[in-house]
Design an enzyme around this catalytic site. Structure first.
Site, PDB file in Angstrom:
ATOM      1  CE  LYS A 171      -3.688   2.574   0.213  1.00 41.25           C
ATOM      2  NZ  LYS A 171      -4.733   2.509   1.240  1.00 41.25           N
ATOM      3  CE  LYS A 239      -3.184   6.913   7.500  1.00 45.66           C
ATOM      4  NZ  LYS A 239      -4.271   5.911   7.575  1.00 45.66           N
TER       5      LYS A 239
END
Length: 290
Positions: A171, A239
């Site tokens: 990811k 983030k």
């Protein structure tokens, strides 16, 4: 199979809905309980008032929340899911987190006789709503095989990337590529605008060639129109890219483009664009041009 879904944000809400449509017995928990009640009424599922009640009888517990601390509060903290899940059950974290958290959760789950898989998703809110997410998995092959009926309810593709934590690392690669594509797309659109090209025509032409991408096809025109309200806020991208840079440091790598992109997003966030979609990156380039 009894399935519990923890976290009903823009991703979790439709993902849990697809599970009921696929015939699973679904229970949900959300910190804002009214949202869980609304979901239960919409999908004829069950809403629990506590994590413990939600997961006690579940064969599979799925989780999609905000960040590492949110995951810990739902799983390993006092009153978290691992305290109440039955032995032999499965915990799947769809949240985008650090790889180290995935490894931490795996150890905590194993100590309680629970199987664990990290499985972050890509496809955004639209992908969740349409049930066509890409799922990047870290864990054992046998567990991945057992979870296929679940993943097929809301995923177009699920791929086992390796051991626990490798789903999260995949990811990270995904997010780095998105940032890079948006950076190049932003520069290209600025040149097209200054050159007097019709953006819709340019996008329609280029999307079928070597420069084509999901970002170009779905965000090219809206970027030129200064429209950025599409669900995945840049605060989440900040983030995610932070995880990328942390992992790169552990691997002894420098990622200069990613470093530049995260700084541009941070500046945009401080300017009040923190809830805008990642395609708002073009505003940073417009500002740099004066």
């Amino acid at each position: 199979m009894k399935v519990t879904f923890l976290g009903l944000g823009v991703m979790g809400y439709p993902m849990a809905g697809h599970l009921t449509k696929a015939g699973f017995d679904v229970t949900v928990f959300n910190r804002t309980q009214q949202k869980a009640q609304t979901w239960a009424e919409q999908y004829s599922g069950r809403a629990s008032e506590t994590v413990g009640d939600a997961v006690a009888d579940a064969d599979v517990v799925l989780l999609c929340v905000g960040n590492d601390d949110d995951v810990r509060s739902m799983t390993t903290s006092e009153g978290g899911a691992l305290e109440f899940m039955k032995e032999g059950a499965i915990l799947v974290d769809h949240t985008t987190t650090s790889a180290s958290l995935a490894e931490e959760l795996s150890e905590a789950a194993q100590a309680r006789g629970i199987r664990f898989m990290d499985a972050p998703v890509s496809g955004g809110q639209a992908g969740a709503e349409n049930g066509v997410l890409t799922i990047m998995c870290g864990g054992e092959q046998a567990l991945f095989d057992d979870l296929q009926p679940v993943f097929e309810a809301y995923g177009k593709s699920s791929v086992l990337m390796g051991s626990v934590g490798q789903g999260q690392r995949a990811k990270m690669v995904n997010q780095i590529c998105i940032g890079g594509v948006l950076s190049g797309l932003s520069e290209g659109l600025l040149l097209a605008e200054k050159s007097g090209l019709d953006i819709a025509t340019v996008v329609d032409c280029l999307k079928h060639g070597a420069a084509g991408s999901w970002q170009m096809e779905n965000r090219g025109v809206t970027m030129s129109e200064d429209k950025f309200d599409f669900g995945f806020a840049i605060d989440w991208m900040i983030k995610d890219l932070g995880f990328c840079l942390d992992e790169a440091q552990r691997q002894g790598l420098k990622l200069p483009l990613t470093e530049k992109v995260i700084e541009q997003y941070r500046d945009l966030s401080q300017q009040g664009d923190n809830r805008m979609d990642t395609s708002v990156l073009i505003r940073a380039l417009r500002k740099e041009q004066g």
